[in-house]
Design a protein around this motif. Structure first.
Motif, PDB file in Angstrom:
ATOM      1  N   VAL A 121       9.933   1.883  16.921  1.00 59.29           N
ATOM      2  CA  VAL A 121       9.782   0.764  17.853  1.00 59.29           C
ATOM      3  C   VAL A 121       9.645  -0.476  16.973  1.00 59.29           C
ATOM      4  CG1 VAL A 121       8.440  -0.191  19.770  1.00 59.29           C
ATOM      5  CG2 VAL A 121       8.699   2.284  19.534  1.00 59.29           C
ATOM      6  N   ASP A 122      10.783  -1.073  16.669  1.00 58.07           N
ATOM      7  CA  ASP A 122      10.852  -2.077  15.612  1.00 58.07           C
ATOM      8  C   ASP A 122      10.038  -3.328  15.916  1.00 58.07           C
ATOM      9  OD1 ASP A 122      11.924  -2.071  13.057  1.00 58.07           O
ATOM     10  OD2 ASP A 122      13.504  -3.488  13.592  1.00 58.07           O
ATOM     11  N   SER A 123       9.837  -3.618  17.186  1.00 58.51           N
ATOM     12  CA  SER A 123       9.055  -4.806  17.530  1.00 58.51           C
ATOM     13  C   SER A 123       7.656  -4.738  16.933  1.00 58.51           C
ATOM     14  CB  SER A 123       8.963  -4.966  19.053  1.00 58.51           C
ATOM     15  OG  SER A 123       8.375  -3.812  19.643  1.00 58.51           O
ATOM     16  N   GLN A 124       7.106  -3.526  16.839  1.00 60.18           N
ATOM     17  CA  GLN A 124       5.755  -3.389  16.304  1.00 60.18           C
ATOM     18  C   GLN A 124       5.705  -3.761  14.833  1.00 60.18           C
ATOM     19  OE1 GLN A 124       3.042  -2.711  18.233  1.00 60.18           O
ATOM     20  NE2 GLN A 124       1.941  -3.344  16.382  1.00 60.18           N
ATOM     21  N   LYS A 125       6.805  -3.500  14.121  1.00 55.95           N
ATOM     22  CA  LYS A 125       6.864  -3.886  12.708  1.00 55.95           C
ATOM     23  C   LYS A 125       6.683  -5.399  12.561  1.00 55.95           C
ATOM     24  CE  LYS A 125      10.838  -4.558  10.831  1.00 55.95           C
ATOM     25  NZ  LYS A 125      12.206  -4.322  10.323  1.00 55.95           N
ATOM     26  N   TRP A 126       7.329  -6.159  13.450  1.00 55.01           N
ATOM     27  CA  TRP A 126       7.216  -7.617  13.369  1.00 55.01           C
ATOM     28  C   TRP A 126       5.815  -8.079  13.726  1.00 55.01           C
ATOM     29  CZ3 TRP A 126      10.836 -10.243  10.914  1.00 55.01           C
ATOM     30  CH2 TRP A 126      12.095  -9.677  10.794  1.00 55.01           C
ATOM     31  N   PHE A 127       5.189  -7.414  14.684  1.00 54.34           N
ATOM     32  CA  PHE A 127       3.796  -7.750  14.992  1.00 54.34           C
ATOM     33  C   PHE A 127       2.887  -7.430  13.807  1.00 54.34           C
ATOM     34  CE2 PHE A 127       4.991  -6.965  19.645  1.00 54.34           C
ATOM     35  CZ  PHE A 127       5.123  -8.321  19.906  1.00 54.34           C
TER      36      PHE A 127
END
Length: 417
Positions: free
Chosen positions: A143-149
């Protein structure tokens, strides 16, 4: 195009999937190899560097047809423009009119049984009108969005603001997949649980990483085991952060107690921050190598101190496959199947790293026991064919291969940087 009546599958990949020498390439190549035994695979991929003829030829052995779309030098201008227009950096960075043209042309010529995207960054290509009616599967992996967070939490403004914005927008893109994709796949139960929180109306299917058990296998080091090794792309932010933290926080005390011990940092394109670590007593920045196996084989302990991590780490599986004692952070171990049974030691605080690594360096019998258990663990839980088998039903393919399937026994290049 004649192919013995096998189902046609379109596979769109966000990066050249060969050679399988780093995380996303390893998964994409093994998915391709697996699918080639069950379907006529039409492979279209983006390339951020020149694609040698040998690479195209190697991929062609597994495919009905292959096409590469170079991203070109304007990639990051497109990414910035995408951000300014209220979309994600990711969408702009992986936008390619040429790739869209290739997919459209193939969609007009071929009725695909199913389409597969290797990441959210190329999912939009499966929505082109020429593919209407072909079931789509998106292999999110993480879930790549979590990497940015996570990046935002570890950064200062203005970078933190950009990372936070990218995380929010990418999360909306991930949530939208439930409205049109047949299935979304991720690499671990932890990522599936996160996706269920992000998108309660949809379920992610878990397709774990495997490891090449023939390529990575225990060997006897010519000079015996000694010291520690960290393997990973040394220009990738989570790996840079891990190497710097370990060398600055845990390694000095480990080395003080055992001055003869060495830590080797092995991986492509060491960043400036990583290169500076060579000034740390006992640290050797090896950099890129044609084959990581001799470095794993000669190490007593493989360390993986990632603090920013998503999904499942290839470097953990490869070290275990080679029968190495592994010490890793909770983040690096979170994606393992049967995590509670995994024979890898977990360290969180600086003191834990110092004690656990030190004890292993002093106890060769414990290292050998852990290494043997690790090898058995990956043989059971991270065999590629077992891991990838859910794709059979998700893509509507016959399990176990089909008549006329291509011979998958093609040698993988020996160099693993």
């Amino acid at each position: 195009m004649p192919h013995s009546g096998r189902p046609d599958v379109l596979y769109v990949v966000h990066r050249t999937p060969y050679p399988p020498d780093k995380g996303d390439r390893i998964r994409a190549f093994n998915v391709l190899r697996y699918l080639s035994r069950r379907a006529a695979v039409h492979l279209a991929f983006l390339a951020d560097e020149p694609v040698p003829e040998a690479t195209t030829a190697a991929l062609g052995r597994y495919c009905e047809r292959v096409a590469a779309a170079p991203l070109g030098g304007s990639r990051w201008l497109r990414a910035a423009w995408s951000l300014a227009r209220g979309r994600t950096i990711t969408e702009g960075a992986f936008a390619s009119p040429l790739l869209a043209s290739i997919v459209r042309g193939w969609g007009e010529e071929t009725r695909f049984t199913a389409c597969l995207a290797s990441a959210s960054s190329v999912a939009s290509y499966l929505r082109l009108p020429e593919l209407c009616g072909a079931p789509a599967v998106v292999d999110l992996v993480d879930v790549d969005s979590q990497k940015w967070f996570d990046y935002a939490a570890a950064s200062r403004p203005p970078s933190a603001w950009i990372y936070q914005t990218e995380g929010r927008r990418l999360r909306r893109l991930e949530q939208s997949l439930a409205g049109w994709a047949r299935a979304v796949t991720v690499v671990s139960d932890a990522e599936a649980e996160l996706f269920s929180r992000v998108c309660p109306s949809s379920k992610a299917h878990v397709i774990p990483l495997g490891v090449d058990l023939e390529y990575f296998r225990p060997t006897d080091a010519a000079g015996g085991e000694a010291g520690c090794v960290f393997v990973g792309a040394l220009d990738y932010r989570p790996n840079v952060d891990a190497a710097c933290w370990f060398c600055q926080e845990a390694w000095p005390e480990i080395h003080r107690r055992r001055p003869e011990t060495r830590l080797r940092l092995v991986g492509r394109r060491p960043s400036a921050a990583v290169r500076r670590l060579a000034a740390t007593p006992g640290v050797e920045v090896v950099g890129q190598v044609p084959d990581v196996r001799p470095y794993l084989s000669s190490a007593a302990v493989a360390v993986n101190p990632l603090r920013i991590a998503r999904g499942l780490q290839n470097k953990v599986l490869e070290a275990m496959a080679m029968g190495k004692a592994v010490v890793a952070s909770p983040q690096a171990l979170a994606g393992l199947r049967q995590r509670d049974k995994a024979p890898a030691l977990c360290a969180t605080s600086t003191a834990e790293w110092v004690e656990i690594v030190g004890n292993l360096l002093d106890q060769p019998e414990q290292r050998r026991r852990l290494g043997a258990e690790g090898r058995r663990f990956v043989e059971t839980h991270h065999n590629w064919d077992v891991c990838l088998s859910p794709f059979d039903s998700l893509l509507g393919l016959a399990a176990g291969g089909a008549a006329g399937a291509r011979d998958p026994a093609i040698s993988v290049p020996e160099g693993r940087a």
